[in-house]
Design a protein around this motif. Sequence first.
Motif, PDB file in Angstrom:
ATOM      1  N   TRP A   7       0.771  -1.286  -0.016  1.00 47.82           N
ATOM      2  CA  TRP A   7       0.176   0.022  -0.012  1.00 47.82           C
ATOM      3  C   TRP A   7       0.854   1.303   0.009  1.00 47.82           C
ATOM      4  O   TRP A   7       0.388   2.358   0.107  1.00 47.82           O
ATOM      5  CB  TRP A   7      -1.188  -0.155   1.001  1.00 47.82           C
ATOM      6  CG  TRP A   7      -1.936  -1.058   0.746  1.00 47.82           C
ATOM      7  CD1 TRP A   7      -2.027  -2.221   1.095  1.00 47.82           C
ATOM      8  CD2 TRP A   7      -3.314  -1.014  -0.030  1.00 47.82           C
ATOM      9  NE1 TRP A   7      -3.172  -2.931   0.554  1.00 47.82           N
ATOM     10  CE2 TRP A   7      -3.640  -2.245  -0.083  1.00 47.82           C
ATOM     11  CE3 TRP A   7      -3.776   0.272  -0.767  1.00 47.82           C
ATOM     12  CZ2 TRP A   7      -4.918  -2.240  -1.056  1.00 47.82           C
ATOM     13  CZ3 TRP A   7      -4.610  -0.056  -1.638  1.00 47.82           C
ATOM     14  CH2 TRP A   7      -5.307  -1.366  -1.726  1.00 47.82           C
ATOM     15  N   GLU A   8       2.080   1.211  -0.284  1.00 49.50           N
ATOM     16  CA  GLU A   8       2.801   2.318  -0.624  1.00 49.50           C
ATOM     17  C   GLU A   8       3.293   2.407  -2.054  1.00 49.50           C
ATOM     18  O   GLU A   8       4.227   3.145  -2.425  1.00 49.50           O
ATOM     19  CB  GLU A   8       4.233   2.339   0.112  1.00 49.50           C
ATOM     20  CG  GLU A   8       3.795   2.681   1.773  1.00 49.50           C
ATOM     21  CD  GLU A   8       3.481   4.149   2.077  1.00 49.50           C
ATOM     22  OE1 GLU A   8       3.653   4.963   1.244  1.00 49.50           O
ATOM     23  OE2 GLU A   8       2.871   4.163   3.037  1.00 49.50           O
ATOM     24  N   GLY A  26      -4.428   4.118   7.985  1.00 43.87           N
ATOM     25  CA  GLY A  26      -2.806   4.283   7.992  1.00 43.87           C
ATOM     26  C   GLY A  26      -2.420   5.285   8.551  1.00 43.87           C
ATOM     27  O   GLY A  26      -1.478   5.259   9.243  1.00 43.87           O
ATOM     28  N   ALA A  41      -0.195   5.638  12.087  1.00 45.10           N
ATOM     29  CA  ALA A  41       0.982   6.554  11.913  1.00 45.10           C
ATOM     30  C   ALA A  41       1.199   7.367  13.114  1.00 45.10           C
ATOM     31  O   ALA A  41       2.106   7.266  13.762  1.00 45.10           O
ATOM     32  CB  ALA A  41       1.359   7.184  10.747  1.00 45.10           C
ATOM     33  N   GLN A  43       4.448  -3.548   3.728  1.00 47.13           N
ATOM     34  CA  GLN A  43       3.331  -2.458   3.624  1.00 47.13           C
ATOM     35  C   GLN A  43       2.111  -2.908   3.488  1.00 47.13           C
ATOM     36  O   GLN A  43       1.577  -3.026   2.553  1.00 47.13           O
ATOM     37  CB  GLN A  43       3.571  -1.295   2.874  1.00 47.13           C
ATOM     38  CG  GLN A  43       4.974  -0.499   3.041  1.00 47.13           C
ATOM     39  CD  GLN A  43       4.960   0.075   4.363  1.00 47.13           C
ATOM     40  OE1 GLN A  43       3.887   0.767   4.698  1.00 47.13           O
ATOM     41  NE2 GLN A  43       5.832   0.087   4.904  1.00 47.13           N
ATOM     42  N   PHE A  92      -1.889  -3.291   4.565  1.00 42.77           N
ATOM     43  CA  PHE A  92      -2.974  -2.076   4.582  1.00 42.77           C
ATOM     44  C   PHE A  92      -2.900  -1.344   5.831  1.00 42.77           C
ATOM     45  O   PHE A  92      -3.097  -0.247   5.895  1.00 42.77           O
ATOM     46  CB  PHE A  92      -4.826  -2.391   4.121  1.00 42.77           C
ATOM     47  CG  PHE A  92      -5.255  -1.271   4.061  1.00 42.77           C
ATOM     48  CD1 PHE A  92      -5.341  -0.530   2.689  1.00 42.77           C
ATOM     49  CD2 PHE A  92      -6.211  -0.751   5.096  1.00 42.77           C
ATOM     50  CE1 PHE A  92      -6.278   0.237   2.688  1.00 42.77           C
ATOM     51  CE2 PHE A  92      -6.950   0.131   4.896  1.00 42.77           C
ATOM     52  CZ  PHE A  92      -6.965   1.085   3.713  1.00 42.77           C
ATOM     53  N   VAL A  93      -3.149  -2.186   6.944  1.00 46.03           N
ATOM     54  CA  VAL A  93      -2.934  -1.715   8.253  1.00 46.03           C
ATOM     55  C   VAL A  93      -1.543  -1.452   8.728  1.00 46.03           C
ATOM     56  O   VAL A  93      -1.285  -2.283   9.386  1.00 46.03           O
ATOM     57  CB  VAL A  93      -3.777  -2.557   9.441  1.00 46.03           C
ATOM     58  CG1 VAL A  93      -4.106  -1.847  10.831  1.00 46.03           C
ATOM     59  CG2 VAL A  93      -5.331  -2.639   8.651  1.00 46.03           C
ATOM     60  N   SER A  94      -0.842  -0.855   8.157  1.00 43.95           N
ATOM     61  CA  SER A  94       0.537  -0.244   8.417  1.00 43.95           C
ATOM     62  C   SER A  94       0.695   1.087   8.703  1.00 43.95           C
ATOM     63  O   SER A  94      -0.402   1.873   8.141  1.00 43.95           O
ATOM     64  CB  SER A  94       1.603  -0.671   7.214  1.00 43.95           C
ATOM     65  OG  SER A  94       1.707  -2.025   7.058  1.00 43.95           O
ATOM     66  N   SER A  95       1.457   1.810   9.224  1.00 46.56           N
ATOM     67  CA  SER A  95       1.530   3.326   9.426  1.00 46.56           C
ATOM     68  C   SER A  95       1.957   3.615   8.058  1.00 46.56           C
ATOM     69  O   SER A  95       2.786   2.984   7.271  1.00 46.56           O
ATOM     70  CB  SER A  95       2.870   3.398  10.275  1.00 46.56           C
ATOM     71  OG  SER A  95       2.776   3.126  11.483  1.00 46.56           O
ATOM     72  N   ARG A  96       1.145   4.606   7.517  1.00 43.99           N
ATOM     73  CA  ARG A  96       1.160   5.139   5.998  1.00 43.99           C
ATOM     74  C   ARG A  96       1.931   6.388   6.060  1.00 43.99           C
ATOM     75  O   ARG A  96       1.890   7.225   6.983  1.00 43.99           O
ATOM     76  CB  ARG A  96      -0.299   5.328   5.574  1.00 43.99           C
ATOM     77  CG  ARG A  96      -0.354   5.715   4.079  1.00 43.99           C
ATOM     78  CD  ARG A  96      -0.800   4.391   3.370  1.00 43.99           C
ATOM     79  NE  ARG A  96      -2.105   3.679   3.589  1.00 43.99           N
ATOM     80  CZ  ARG A  96      -2.355   2.521   4.222  1.00 43.99           C
ATOM     81  NH1 ARG A  96      -1.632   1.751   4.750  1.00 43.99           N
ATOM     82  NH2 ARG A  96      -3.701   2.021   4.433  1.00 43.99           N
ATOM     83  N   ASP A 105      -0.789   7.681   1.973  1.00 46.87           N
ATOM     84  CA  ASP A 105      -2.338   7.848   2.211  1.00 46.87           C
ATOM     85  C   ASP A 105      -3.126   8.444   0.820  1.00 46.87           C
ATOM     86  O   ASP A 105      -4.129   8.016   0.887  1.00 46.87           O
ATOM     87  CB  ASP A 105      -2.274   9.275   3.345  1.00 46.87           C
ATOM     88  CG  ASP A 105      -3.523   9.681   3.751  1.00 46.87           C
ATOM     89  OD1 ASP A 105      -4.372   9.044   4.245  1.00 46.87           O
ATOM     90  OD2 ASP A 105      -3.662  10.967   3.813  1.00 46.87           O
TER      91      ASP A 105
END
Length: 428
Positions: free
Chosen positions: A124-125, A160, A164, A218, A220-224, A229
Amino acid sequence: MSLPEKFMIGAATAAHQVEGNNIHSDYWAQELMPHTSFTEPSGEACDHYNRYEEDIRLMKEAGLNAYRFSIEWARIEPEEGKFDENEIEHYRKVIACCRENGIEPVVTLMHFTSPVWLIAKGGWEAESTVEYFRRYAGYVTEKLGSELNYICTINEANMGLQLAAIAKRFRLMAEQAAKNAKSAEGSVQVGMNFEKMMENMKFAAMENAEIFGTPQPQVFVSSRTPEGDILVMRAHQAAVEEIKKKAPHIKTGLTVSLHDLQALEGGEEFAKAAWEEEFSHYLPYIKDDDFLGVQNYTRTLYGPQGQLPCPEGALLTQMDYEFYPEALEHVIRRVHEEFKGDLIVSENGVAVSDDSLRVKFIETALNGVQNCLNDGIPLKGYFYWSLMDNFEWQKGFSMTFGLIAVDRSTQKRTPKESLSYLGSYTKK
Ligand code: BGC
């Protein structure tokens, strides 16, 4: 109560949390790592994959008229570019079962879990995820679109950034006093085990590298990052474009996790900045959507130094945040000031063992919904989280949000009083 005629009163689930054996997903892989942050693996979960007929029938018997569930990307496209027709047929049957029971299916395409291959490609990055998500959304719409009226593209697209912010706070707190760290978990909605995560980080990095080819996948539920974002927003827009091309009748939108941000004297600037981050900055990307899914569980208080702990003596839910069903009305009103389209309460719920508290929660929340309707706010439905006690991510099965209890040794379902209570609203 006088809810509009077609108002949806339903319950929500997510594939990974209830179906069981989601073996091609990133979560499944991470749950089984030796240094996992999950308290237990999802395993066969609630076996909803095989028992959906019984679960949908229980909803109908209680009076519910809508069901929000997710289609699992890792099942539909277990390998990049290889789509599994059998899984499409499975979801076709789930949708048909809803229709036979007079229940409107509201489908989510992405509820936190992704196929392992997507994460190995940067997750997701990564820029490529926008087009992969477009292709998946297009495929599902082509196959099932004629049977659907509503699609939520992405669940809690803003999660995300919330993570973070919390990860940053957790790090600061951990530096100051490791023993205080646990209280940070209660400020994120979704089940997290930050303490265990930190302890295990080094080993987990190696295990992640083996599965995903990177020590810091990364999911989906990672620090974004701020770029990640916006990438999520672009993935949403790409999916909407595709869905509209193939099935223009389908109403599309995403969902966001929103707290009722309340400022005590001196806390106004903090609350304002938090709202901008949690909601307002997404408006350019969602303003033309058919609807917005509002998800709310509690409130957050701010004072002159920033976020405050729960008020002294407040009743806490199993998730360690405050039992505060009044939050929903406040959030709906706040969102409506800025987003003029239709709103659906796509999740609202509480993890408590005493079901009479759940009934009280639903009653207060739905009073709030009625007040908003009376003031002309275009609300189209209310979905309680969750239909059944299920897999609360890193926290495992101990959180009981459900309207139905599930004995996981037998998979026996026992409806709670709150299920028929919620269903009674379609008859009022
Ligand atoms: C998520 C659900 C989760 C629920 C309760 C929401 O953040 O969409 O997957 O189980 O809250 O924590």
